[in-house]
Motif scaffolding. Structure first.
Motif, PDB file in Angstrom:
ATOM      1  N   SER A  13       0.836  -1.198   0.000  1.00 38.38           N
ATOM      2  CA  SER A  13       0.000   0.000   0.000  1.00 38.38           C
ATOM      3  C   SER A  13       0.871   1.249   0.000  1.00 38.38           C
ATOM      4  N   ARG A  43      -3.738  -4.134  -5.271  1.00 39.12           N
ATOM      5  CA  ARG A  43      -3.927  -2.685  -5.127  1.00 39.12           C
ATOM      6  C   ARG A  43      -4.324  -2.271  -3.705  1.00 39.12           C
ATOM      7  N   TYR A  45      -5.642  -1.483  -0.073  1.00 36.37           N
ATOM      8  CA  TYR A  45      -6.981  -1.453   0.527  1.00 36.37           C
ATOM      9  C   TYR A  45      -8.069  -1.296  -0.530  1.00 36.37           C
ATOM     10  N   ASN A  46      -7.743  -0.713  -1.672  1.00 35.91           N
ATOM     11  CA  ASN A  46      -8.719  -0.656  -2.766  1.00 35.91           C
ATOM     12  C   ASN A  46      -9.139  -2.059  -3.177  1.00 35.91           C
ATOM     13  N   SER A  77      -6.314   4.483  -1.029  1.00 37.79           N
ATOM     14  CA  SER A  77      -7.761   4.306  -1.049  1.00 37.79           C
ATOM     15  C   SER A  77      -8.473   5.350  -0.195  1.00 37.79           C
ATOM     16  N   GLU A  79     -11.794   5.569  -0.047  1.00 36.02           N
ATOM     17  CA  GLU A  79     -12.955   4.898   0.528  1.00 36.02           C
ATOM     18  C   GLU A  79     -12.619   4.218   1.847  1.00 36.02           C
TER      19      GLU A  79
END
Length: 327
Positions: A13, A43, A45-46, A77, A79
């Motif tokens: 990450s 990719r 935490y995405n 990420s 989100e």
């Protein structure tokens, strides 16, 4: 009693760093050796949120130890910053039975791991994967040695042309909040000035030194600046130099992302392999929510919250060495 870890996930990450693949390889093969199932998360935490997760075997990590970048890809990420995003990510782990996580990254990556652990009681272990060497609790971070050697190789070549033309070169290296690349590369290449975020060296001090050297007919000079220095990057500093010392033939080189790439050095491969092995051992032994580091050639386990909160500081000895050797 700590929950027994039987299935682990591994992700990279944030910014990539050379040696991440060696760490992934070590995590996967150590996990398999101990009878664990290992899952790769694409990719960062995405991928965890988007359920981009796959089961890994020994062949998944064949022929990668010498490669830069990361086979698991990396991303930042937005989100995941929200609880609902983390809840969705955790649900994707649960449906596979993943009950342990190895996170390879830096400060932001560890913050995400700590929140995931606190909210869902998921055992996590962090590996320091960053070229900046700015994490508290370890003498080495995965990728730093390669990045510094890349910078040194480039700066050595720049000095050749500087010498041929009697020029001042201002070279910018990476380091938004930490000046270790600039510090180590500057000392190793004999730079006359090194500007780093941790030391409030003013441009005026640098100009005074350059002016004194100009009077001594020392026309070949190297200034190494970390991108996060308070005076700005190389271009801003060069403009000031040109105004104040117009007789100096001044040039700028920004090394940029070349420092992130390339085949990892032996040191980065070794520490990544060692840290990856100990990350799995830590999860199996019930030592959770720590960053695996190396201090004085001994494994060091720093709680994630401390690794995130505390700052690695440049020692006074290094700063003294810079001033003496550049005089």
């Amino acid at each position: 009693m700590s929950k027994k870890v039987t299935k682990i996930g591994v992700l990279t990450s944030g910014g990539d760093s050379p040696g991440m693949n060696a760490a992934i390889r070590a995590v996967v093969r150590t996990g398999l050796y101990n009878g664990l199932e290992v899952y790769g998360i694409i990719r960062g935490y995405n991928g965890m949120i988007e359920d981009d997760i796959f089961k890994m075997d020994s062949r998944s990590v064949a022929n990668i130890i010498q490669r830069g970048g990361t086979i698991l890809k990396t991303a930042r990420s937005k989100e995941f910053f929200d609880h609902e995003g983390r809840k969705k990510a955790y649900a994707n782990l649960v449906k596979r039975g993943i009950n342990g996580l190895v996170v390879i990254g830096g400060n932001g990556s560890f913050t995400g791991a700590l929140k995931l652990s606190q909210e869902f009681d998921l055992p996590c272990v962090g590996l320091p994967g960053t070229i900046d060497k700015d994490l508290y609790g370890t003498d080495f971070t995965i990728g730093f040695d390669t990045a510094v050697n890349t910078a040194i190789e480039a700066i050595d070549k720049i000095r050749d042309t500087a010498d041929a033309h009697d020029r001042l070169f201002i070279v910018e290296v990476m380091g938004r909040h930490a000046g270790y690349i600039a510090l180590h590369a500057g000392i190793a290449t004999g730079a006359e000035n090194i500007l780093i975020p941790e030391e409030d060296t003013s441009v005026e001090e640098m100009l005074a030194g350059l002016s004194e050297k100009e009077k001594r007919k020392k026309l070949v000079n190297l200034v190494i600046v970390a991108e996060g220095h308070s005076s700005g990057g190389a271009n801003q500093i060069a403009e000031i130099v040109k105004q104040q010392l117009p007789n100096l033939d001044t040039r700028v080189t920004i090394l940029g992302h070349i420092q992130r790439g390339g085949s990892p050095t032996c040191i980065d491969r070794l520490i990544a392999s060692r840290m990856g092995y100990h990350a799995v051992e830590s999860l199996m032994e019930g030592r959770h929510n720590v960053m695996v580091g190396i201090q004085d050639n001994t494994m060091k386990y720093t709680p994630l919250e401390i690794a995130i909160r505390e700052k690695q500081r440049v020692g006074d000895e290094w700063l003294k060495i810079v001033k003496i050797l550049a005089s």
